[in-house]
Design an enzyme around this catalytic site. Structure first.
Site, PDB file in Angstrom:
ATOM      1  N   SER A  81       0.816  -1.225   0.000  1.00  0.00           N
ATOM      2  CA  SER A  81       0.000   0.000   0.000  1.00  0.00           C
ATOM      3  C   SER A  81       0.846   1.270   0.000  1.00  0.00           C
ATOM      4  O   SER A  81       0.379   2.334   0.407  1.00  0.00           O
ATOM      5  CB  SER A  81      -0.952   0.018   1.212  1.00  0.00           C
ATOM      6  OG  SER A  81      -1.755  -1.143   1.251  1.00  0.00           O
ATOM      7  N   ARG A  82       2.085   1.152  -0.457  1.00  0.00           N
ATOM      8  CA  ARG A  82       3.022   2.291  -0.492  1.00  0.00           C
ATOM      9  C   ARG A  82       3.311   2.852   0.905  1.00  0.00           C
ATOM     10  O   ARG A  82       3.747   3.980   1.038  1.00  0.00           O
ATOM     11  CB  ARG A  82       2.499   3.401  -1.422  1.00  0.00           C
ATOM     12  CG  ARG A  82       2.441   2.998  -2.895  1.00  0.00           C
ATOM     13  CD  ARG A  82       3.823   2.583  -3.393  1.00  0.00           C
ATOM     14  NE  ARG A  82       3.865   2.320  -4.828  1.00  0.00           N
ATOM     15  CZ  ARG A  82       3.850   1.098  -5.372  1.00  0.00           C
ATOM     16  NH1 ARG A  82       3.763   0.032  -4.586  1.00  0.00           N
ATOM     17  NH2 ARG A  82       3.928   0.943  -6.666  1.00  0.00           N
ATOM     18  N   LEU A  83       3.078   2.044   1.935  1.00  0.00           N
ATOM     19  CA  LEU A  83       3.411   2.448   3.310  1.00  0.00           C
ATOM     20  C   LEU A  83       4.804   1.925   3.653  1.00  0.00           C
ATOM     21  O   LEU A  83       4.996   1.068   4.516  1.00  0.00           O
ATOM     22  CB  LEU A  83       2.355   1.927   4.288  1.00  0.00           C
ATOM     23  CG  LEU A  83       0.930   2.448   4.066  1.00  0.00           C
ATOM     24  CD1 LEU A  83      -0.027   1.842   5.078  1.00  0.00           C
ATOM     25  CD2 LEU A  83       0.900   3.981   4.158  1.00  0.00           C
TER      26      LEU A  83
END
Length: 212
Positions: free
Chosen positions: A189-191
């Protein structure tokens, strides 16, 4: 060309503050060994950024040839564009991208020349053809054809036919003395996990997590 759908989800590893080693040099060595174990192509390749006298950045990929608590060392022609940039602005940034591990390391610091003895030691370890190349190429200068370069190489090969090639006066090493190391681990999640080490006035290091 629309590239908006070109993406991957990063799921291979996590990275927590408890995983970090106290020294950024030790952490870099750990990740570097992971890249070698994973058989990453050219694990010592780094994108090196410099800034010229007009404030314009330049980037290129070079090969890291040594690292220790002193810093990260690479070699080049002292008449190259990067060397000219360092004369007016002795600062640099470098990025190591290890895609199979979904990792990158970003380093920022001041640049200094290594000693002539260090440059000579590395130069003598290079293959014969690479030593000749250092003499043949006027790095970063405009040339009219590849043929000219190959003729110069052949000329140097004849000149040093006995196999003893001296260190060129305009060739040697630079060391990036880091002010910061950022370790980046891709996550879902691009975290992404990002931790930055910053050097303090007493040469100790602080560690902080950065938002992705």
């Amino acid at each position: 060309m629309d590239l908006s759908d070109l993406r991957q989800n990063y799921t291979k590893h996590s990275f927590n503050q408890s995983d970090l080693l106290k020294s950024p040099f030790e952490q870099f060595e750990k990740w570097f060994k992971d890249a070698i174990t994973a058989e990453v192509d050219e694990p010592n390749a780094m994108c090196l950024a410099s800034v010229d006298g007009e404030g314009c950045p330049n980037t290129r990929t070079v090969l890291l040839k040594d690292f220790s608590a002193k810093g990260l060392t690479f070699y080049t022609n002292y008449s190259s564009q990067k060397a000219i940039d360092f004369e007016s602005n002795p600062n640099a940034a470098a990025t190591f991208l290890w895609l199979p591990l979904q990792r990158q390391v970003n380093v920022r610091g001041q640049v200094e020349r290594v000693s002539k003895a260090e440059s000579l030691k590395y130069f003598l370890s290079r293959p014969f053809a690479s030593q000749l190349g250092a003499w043949a190429s006027p790095q970063s200068k405009v040339i009219t054809s590849r043929q000219l370069l190959e003729e110069k190489f052949a000329q140097m090969k004849r000149k040093f036919a006995d196999g003893k090639i001296p260190l060129p006066d305009n060739w040697g090493g630079y060391r990036i003395v880091p002010r910061s190391f950022e370790f980046w681990q891709g996550r879902t999640s691009r975290l992404h996990d990002r931790f930055i080490y910053r050097r303090q006035a007493d040469d100790s290091w602080t560690i902080e997590r950065l938002a992705p």
